[in-house]
Design a protein around this motif. Sequence first.
Motif, PDB file in Angstrom:
ATOM      1  N   GLU A 161       0.834  -1.663   0.037  1.00 22.28           N
ATOM      2  CA  GLU A 161      -0.373   0.016   0.372  1.00 22.28           C
ATOM      3  C   GLU A 161       0.808   1.211  -0.129  1.00 22.28           C
ATOM      4  O   GLU A 161       2.001   1.220   0.932  1.00 22.28           O
ATOM      5  N   TYR A 162       0.423   2.499  -1.245  1.00 23.83           N
ATOM      6  CA  TYR A 162       1.227   3.253  -0.598  1.00 23.83           C
ATOM      7  C   TYR A 162       0.734   3.849   0.407  1.00 23.83           C
ATOM      8  O   TYR A 162      -0.287   4.443   0.673  1.00 23.83           O
ATOM      9  N   ASP A 203      11.967   7.364  -9.587  1.00 20.98           N
ATOM     10  CA  ASP A 203      12.137   7.200 -10.886  1.00 20.98           C
ATOM     11  C   ASP A 203      11.556   5.799 -11.520  1.00 20.98           C
ATOM     12  O   ASP A 203      11.553   5.418 -12.177  1.00 20.98           O
ATOM     13  N   LEU A 204      11.681   5.103 -10.488  1.00 28.90           N
ATOM     14  CA  LEU A 204      11.198   3.557 -10.595  1.00 28.90           C
ATOM     15  C   LEU A 204       9.383   4.125 -10.995  1.00 28.90           C
ATOM     16  O   LEU A 204       9.203   2.717 -11.104  1.00 28.90           O
ATOM     17  N   LEU A 205       8.915   4.868 -10.538  1.00 29.78           N
ATOM     18  CA  LEU A 205       7.596   4.433  -9.882  1.00 29.78           C
ATOM     19  C   LEU A 205       7.249   5.073 -12.012  1.00 29.78           C
ATOM     20  O   LEU A 205       5.867   3.778 -11.826  1.00 29.78           O
ATOM     21  N   GLY A 206       7.133   5.413 -12.974  1.00 28.60           N
ATOM     22  CA  GLY A 206       6.673   5.726 -14.116  1.00 28.60           C
ATOM     23  C   GLY A 206       5.122   6.808 -13.726  1.00 28.60           C
ATOM     24  O   GLY A 206       4.957   7.760 -12.709  1.00 28.60           O
ATOM     25  N   VAL A 255       4.406  -3.981  -6.385  1.00 26.57           N
ATOM     26  CA  VAL A 255       5.507  -3.395  -5.952  1.00 26.57           C
ATOM     27  C   VAL A 255       6.667  -4.835  -6.904  1.00 26.57           C
ATOM     28  O   VAL A 255       6.492  -5.780  -6.615  1.00 26.57           O
ATOM     29  N   MET A 256       7.067  -4.450  -8.187  1.00 31.55           N
ATOM     30  CA  MET A 256       7.839  -5.700  -8.568  1.00 31.55           C
ATOM     31  C   MET A 256       9.440  -5.652  -9.196  1.00 31.55           C
ATOM     32  O   MET A 256       9.727  -4.866  -8.273  1.00 31.55           O
ATOM     33  N   PHE A 282      12.257  -3.074  -9.480  1.00 34.11           N
ATOM     34  CA  PHE A 282      12.916  -2.182 -10.585  1.00 34.11           C
ATOM     35  C   PHE A 282      11.248  -1.438 -10.908  1.00 34.11           C
ATOM     36  O   PHE A 282      11.190  -0.825 -11.794  1.00 34.11           O
ATOM     37  N   GLY A 283       9.955  -1.457 -10.455  1.00 28.61           N
ATOM     38  CA  GLY A 283       9.171  -1.189 -11.140  1.00 28.61           C
ATOM     39  C   GLY A 283       7.758  -0.892 -10.412  1.00 28.61           C
ATOM     40  O   GLY A 283       7.954  -1.977  -9.286  1.00 28.61           O
TER      41      GLY A 283
END
Length: 187
Positions: free
Chosen positions: A71-72, A96-99, A113-114, A121-122
């Motif tokens: 959860e953010y 910079d990993l969020l997109g 969260v990957m 990484f993303g």
Amino acid sequence: MISASDFRNGVTFEMDGKVMQVVEFQHVKPGKGAAFVRTKMKNIITGGVTETSFNPTAKFEQAFVERKDMEYSYNDGDLYYFMDMETFDMLPISKDLLGDSFRFVMENTPCKVMSYKGSVFGVEPPNFVELVVTETDPGFKGDTATNVTKPATLETGAEIKVPLFINPGDKIKIDTRTGEYLERCKG
């Protein structure tokens, strides 16, 4: 190990130290010569897409990408904090990993969260979110055309195009993958 003849859409594997995901594949058996596997693949870390042909017997290390529901919670400068829903640990992730699709995410929104081998990484936000329009030109009675749009600012600060009948305070549904307005929400 996985061989190129086992490729299917969505399969992840390691190639030259990079983690690749099969986007499209085609087994080709020409009239002359040996069979091969034509593959369109995406580097899951950088997002770059390449096309390559492989011998069906080529072997690769299978890559297991972990997708964890988190959860953010909040951001502090360029760090965004995500809470593990099982352990309640906080994980800081660099901006910079969020997109681009993360601009539609509010605090307390569940995301995926990957990570690969423990390295994040993303972040994948939900495909659809409901947000309130905070700023847009008011709609007028009779403005019902859906193919004519106007700019609108959402409660996250993101800007999108909405139909003329949307007013400030309206709650709307958005596709986070495309950033497009889908519908006005009830209530």
